[in-house]
Design a protein around this motif. Structure first.
Motif, PDB file in Angstrom:
ATOM      1  N   ARG A 201       0.821  -1.212   0.000  1.00 34.69           N
ATOM      2  CA  ARG A 201       0.000   0.000   0.000  1.00 34.69           C
ATOM      3  C   ARG A 201       0.858   1.267   0.000  1.00 34.69           C
ATOM      4  O   ARG A 201       0.378   2.355  -0.338  1.00 34.69           O
ATOM      5  N   LEU A 202       2.136   1.131   0.375  1.00 30.51           N
ATOM      6  CA  LEU A 202       3.028   2.292   0.443  1.00 30.51           C
ATOM      7  C   LEU A 202       3.976   2.371  -0.744  1.00 30.51           C
ATOM      8  O   LEU A 202       4.952   3.114  -0.711  1.00 30.51           O
ATOM      9  N   TRP A 203       3.691   1.625  -1.816  1.00 30.60           N
ATOM     10  CA  TRP A 203       4.658   1.591  -2.904  1.00 30.60           C
ATOM     11  C   TRP A 203       4.831   2.948  -3.585  1.00 30.60           C
ATOM     12  O   TRP A 203       5.917   3.283  -4.040  1.00 30.60           O
ATOM     13  N   LYS A 204       3.781   3.752  -3.623  1.00 27.33           N
ATOM     14  CA  LYS A 204       3.909   5.074  -4.251  1.00 27.33           C
ATOM     15  C   LYS A 204       4.827   5.978  -3.432  1.00 27.33           C
ATOM     16  O   LYS A 204       5.642   6.722  -3.992  1.00 27.33           O
ATOM     17  N   GLU A 205       4.691   5.928  -2.103  1.00 26.78           N
ATOM     18  CA  GLU A 205       5.591   6.700  -1.248  1.00 26.78           C
ATOM     19  C   GLU A 205       7.028   6.216  -1.427  1.00 26.78           C
ATOM     20  O   GLU A 205       7.967   7.017  -1.454  1.00 26.78           O
ATOM     21  N   TYR A 206       7.192   4.919  -1.550  1.00 28.82           N
ATOM     22  CA  TYR A 206       8.508   4.320  -1.783  1.00 28.82           C
ATOM     23  C   TYR A 206       9.104   4.843  -3.091  1.00 28.82           C
ATOM     24  O   TYR A 206      10.260   5.256  -3.156  1.00 28.82           O
ATOM     25  N   TYR A 207       8.300   4.874  -4.121  1.00 28.74           N
ATOM     26  CA  TYR A 207       8.745   5.357  -5.426  1.00 28.74           C
ATOM     27  C   TYR A 207       9.170   6.826  -5.354  1.00 28.74           C
ATOM     28  O   TYR A 207      10.211   7.224  -5.873  1.00 28.74           O
ATOM     29  N   ILE A 208       8.363   7.621  -4.672  1.00 27.83           N
ATOM     30  CA  ILE A 208       8.673   9.052  -4.539  1.00 27.83           C
ATOM     31  C   ILE A 208       9.986   9.249  -3.796  1.00 27.83           C
ATOM     32  O   ILE A 208      10.783  10.128  -4.126  1.00 27.83           O
ATOM     33  N   ARG A 209      10.238   8.415  -2.795  1.00 25.97           N
ATOM     34  CA  ARG A 209      11.487   8.537  -2.042  1.00 25.97           C
ATOM     35  C   ARG A 209      12.676   8.254  -2.939  1.00 25.97           C
ATOM     36  O   ARG A 209      13.722   8.898  -2.834  1.00 25.97           O
TER      37      ARG A 209
END
Length: 263
Positions: A201-209
């Motif tokens: 569920r946090l993959w987008k935040e991971y990508y942004i990082r």
């Protein structure tokens, strides 16, 4: 290959393994020796990486992100697939200059970004296909000390080391972190990135990082490695395993020296 993933009805645990089986003979920013082992040894170690992930992580979908500018041959590909790898993603040639360059950390960032970009291009919804996303460095393997269920899989999991900031000039490190907005309550620690896990569920935040990391030009020209670039900093409600208190159970040899370490 992407349609194979979409056919799964049970959420799997995605394991991405970063690999460069055929490294170039060029120095890194911190050593003149890029690889201290033979190609055959690197291949066998990567097979061990795959097999350990298959054994220690339930319901896996394992992807090798292969960054060699001289691509692996058919026999080597079959060995990796037979070991339990579900897919080999060959990194786009536009990133070879980073992978073959002096900054190993920047290379890994681009390798993972290239793989995630391919998902976006194919309109796959990662959080509907997978339960977790784990990153495991190629040539490292999960030991008997590794316990998948020991920590809450609904939270990001990282191993951190106390006060590793001392290994780098503090003013330079602080300056870089300030510029990319990564100051937080664990500034004086670093995240060990040989293995980490995040809920899908946090993959987008991971990508942004990762994007934040790659867009900072200064990171390309320093010896700050990806462990010091602490990707755990901005994740809320995370699980931190302190290296001085507990081992995750990840073991392997450092590429340039062949020294064996265990996290």
């Amino acid at each position: 290959n992407f349609t194979i993933i979409s056919n799964y009805t049970i959420l799997k645990n995605l394991v991405i393994i970063t690999s460069v089986l055929n490294p170039v003979d060029k120095p890194l920013s911190y050593t003149s020796i890029r690889s201290g082992c033979t190609h055959e040894t690197r291949l066998n170690q990567t097979i061990q990486t795959i097999q350990s992930a298959k054994q220690k992580i339930p319901n896996t979908y394992i992807v090798i992100i292969e960054g060699s500018s001289s691509q692996i041959n058919k026999d080597e590909r079959n060995l990796l697939l037979n070991a339990g790898c579900d897919m080999i993603h060959y990194v786009s040639h536009r990133y070879y200059k980073y992978i073959d360059g002096p900054n190993k950390s920047l290379a890994e960032l681009y390798m993972i970004i290239d793989y995630i970009d391919r998902y976006i291009d194919h309109n796959l919804v990662i959080d509907r296909e997978f339960q977790t996303i784990s990153k495991l460095s190629g040539r490292y393997y999960l030991t008997d000390s590794f316990n998948w269920n020991k920590y809450d899989i609904t939270k990001p999991l990282f191993q951190c080391v106390l006060h590793c900031i001392k290994k780098h000039p503090s003013s330079l490190f602080d300056s870089l972190l300030n510029q990319i907005g990564l100051r937080s309550s664990i500034d004086n620690q670093c995240c060990n990135t040989r293995f980490y896990r995040i809920p899908s569920r946090l993959w987008k935040e991971y990508y942004i990082r990762l994007i934040k990391g790659k867009l900072n030009d200064q990171l390309r020209d320093t010896t700050i490695d990806i462990e010091r670039f602490n990707i755990a900093k901005d994740f809320e409600d995370k699980t931190i395993v302190w290296s001085h208190q507990s081992l995750l159970g990840v073991k392997g040899s450092i590429g340039c020296s062949n020294v064996t370490i265990e996290d």
